[in-house]
Write a protein that holds these residues in place. Structure first.
Motif, short mmCIF file in Angstrom:
data_model
loop_
_atom_site.label_atom_id
_atom_site.label_comp_id
_atom_site.label_asym_id
_atom_site.label_seq_id
_atom_site.Cartn_x
_atom_site.Cartn_y
_atom_site.Cartn_z
N GLY A 49 -25.56 7.38 -12.79
CA GLY A 49 -26.84 8.09 -13.19
C GLY A 49 -27.85 7.13 -11.45
N GLU A 50 -28.76 7.29 -12.03
CA GLU A 50 -29.91 6.89 -11.18
C GLU A 50 -29.68 5.12 -10.10
N GLY A 51 -29.18 4.82 -11.19
CA GLY A 51 -29.49 2.82 -11.60
C GLY A 51 -27.78 2.44 -11.18
N THR A 52 -26.59 3.28 -10.76
CA THR A 52 -25.73 2.89 -10.38
C THR A 52 -25.34 3.10 -8.87
N PRO A 53 -24.76 2.46 -8.09
CA PRO A 53 -25.16 3.20 -6.36
C PRO A 53 -23.75 3.96 -6.73
N GLN A 54 -23.87 4.27 -5.21
CA GLN A 54 -23.44 5.65 -5.11
C GLN A 54 -21.63 5.27 -4.62
N ALA A 55 -20.18 6.00 -4.75
CA ALA A 55 -19.34 5.40 -4.65
C ALA A 55 -18.97 4.74 -3.87
N GLU A 56 -18.17 3.80 -3.04
CA GLU A 56 -18.48 2.68 -2.06
C GLU A 56 -17.12 3.60 -1.37
N ALA A 57 -17.03 2.66 -0.40
CA ALA A 57 -15.66 3.84 0.90
C ALA A 57 -14.17 3.13 0.37
N PRO A 58 -13.87 3.83 0.54
CA PRO A 58 -12.44 3.51 0.17
C PRO A 58 -11.84 2.48 1.04
N PRO A 59 -11.62 0.95 0.51
CA PRO A 59 -10.81 0.51 1.08
C PRO A 59 -10.36 0.28 2.55
N ALA A 60 -10.68 -0.10 3.25
CA ALA A 60 -9.49 -0.46 4.52
C ALA A 60 -7.75 -0.52 4.81
N PRO A 61 -7.44 0.51 5.58
CA PRO A 61 -5.57 -0.15 4.62
C PRO A 61 -5.01 -1.31 4.98
N PRO A 62 -4.47 -2.34 4.43
CA PRO A 62 -4.19 -3.25 5.17
C PRO A 62 -3.20 -3.71 6.61
N ALA A 63 -3.59 -4.64 7.91
CA ALA A 63 -2.95 -4.64 8.10
C ALA A 63 -1.88 -5.77 8.26
N PHE A 64 -1.24 -5.68 9.46
CA PHE A 64 0.40 -6.10 9.26
C PHE A 64 -0.09 -7.51 10.49
N PHE A 65 1.41 -8.82 10.62
CA PHE A 65 0.94 -9.57 11.32
C PHE A 65 2.39 -10.05 11.28
N ASP A 66 2.86 -9.43 13.00
CA ASP A 66 4.17 -10.23 13.01
C ASP A 66 4.19 -11.72 13.30
N MET A 67 5.42 -12.62 12.62
CA MET A 67 5.26 -13.56 12.51
C MET A 67 7.18 -14.51 13.11
N PRO A 68 7.07 -15.06 14.18
CA PRO A 68 7.56 -15.70 14.67
C PRO A 68 9.09 -15.80 14.08
N GLU A 69 10.35 -15.54 14.41
CA GLU A 69 11.53 -16.13 13.68
C GLU A 69 12.20 -17.47 13.44
N ILE A 70 11.81 -17.50 12.19
CA ILE A 70 12.64 -18.85 11.74
C ILE A 70 13.60 -18.85 12.01
N ILE A 71 14.30 -20.03 12.49
CA ILE A 71 15.50 -20.46 12.59
C ILE A 71 15.23 -22.22 11.03
N THR A 72 15.76 -22.32 9.85
CA THR A 72 15.72 -23.82 9.97
C THR A 72 16.93 -24.60 8.85
N ASN A 73 17.17 -25.58 9.28
CA ASN A 73 18.38 -25.60 7.77
C ASN A 73 17.49 -26.05 6.33
N LEU A 74 18.44 -26.07 5.76
CA LEU A 74 17.58 -25.94 3.83
C LEU A 74 18.12 -27.28 3.74
N ASN A 75 17.65 -27.27 2.59
CA ASN A 75 18.54 -29.11 2.11
C ASN A 75 19.61 -28.69 0.87
N ALA A 76 20.49 -28.96 1.24
CA ALA A 76 22.44 -28.67 0.81
C ALA A 76 22.88 -29.67 0.64
N PRO A 77 23.49 -29.90 -0.23
CA PRO A 77 24.64 -30.71 -0.09
C PRO A 77 25.42 -31.07 0.33
N GLY A 78 26.26 -31.58 0.63
CA GLY A 78 27.25 -32.10 1.44
C GLY A 78 27.10 -32.00 3.61
#
Length: 178
Positions: free
Chosen positions: A58-87
């Motif tokens: 209808g006249e009162g409705t806005p035009q169809a929005e553009a499709p959302p942009a595809p997501p981007a990916f950001f590489d994280m540095p490698e993480i090496i850490t100790n866990l909370n382990a008993p013993g």
């Protein structure tokens, strides 16, 4: 002889009364079901002016929005850490991941906040027990916690007018527990 025709008329009247009662009971149920069907399909809100009807432009409705942009990916540095382990024997986790962000423009803001992101990730991992990371439920919990911490880490300072980058997912490329 006049009693027989009256009895016959009374029996017909009783049958007609039962049909009227059935009609009076069924009519609201049918109308309610039709109204619910029209409401949940979106036709009734469109007719009442509460929202656009499906497929209407209808006249009162806005035009169809553009499709959302595809997501981007950001590489994280490698993480090496100790866990909370008993013993006495330490247990380590090696984690390689990518952050899914809504806009590629946010990569610079995330890179600037990377020391904070790594600190929050490592602090969380150091408090995690190895059995908490087992199975798909453990991986899912880890993902949810890291997403929440990453969004806290990249948020602008309080009172800032700067737009906050949004991290929508953490994708694991490698999880190794030793």
């Amino acid at each position: 002889m006049s009693a027989a025709p009256e009895a016959a008329e009374g029996g017909t009247a009783a049958k007609g009364g039962g049909r009227k009662k059935l009609l009076l009971l069924a009519l609201p149920v049918v109308l309610g079901g039709a109204g619910a069907a029209l409401w949940f399909t979106g036709i009734l809100p469109g007719l009442l002016g509460l929202g656009p009807a499906p497929g209407s432009a209808g006249e009162g409705t806005p035009q169809a929005e553009a499709p959302p942009a595809p997501p981007a990916f950001f590489d994280m540095p490698e993480i090496i850490t100790n866990l909370n382990a008993p013993g006495r024997r330490p247990v380590f986790v090696k984690l390689r991941s990518k952050l899914e962000i809504t806009r590629a423009d946010d990569a610079a803001a995330i890179q600037a906040a990377m020391p904070r992101v790594l600190d929050l990730f490592q602090t969380y991992l150091r408090e995690t027990r190895p059995e908490e990371l087992r199975g798909s439920a453990g991986t899912h919990r880890l993902r949810e916690e890291l997403i929440a911490r990453a969004n806290v880490a990249v948020a602008p300072p309080a009172g800032s007018t700067q737009r906050a980058p949004r991290i929508t997912d953490v994708l694991f490329t490698e999880i190794l527990i030793q």
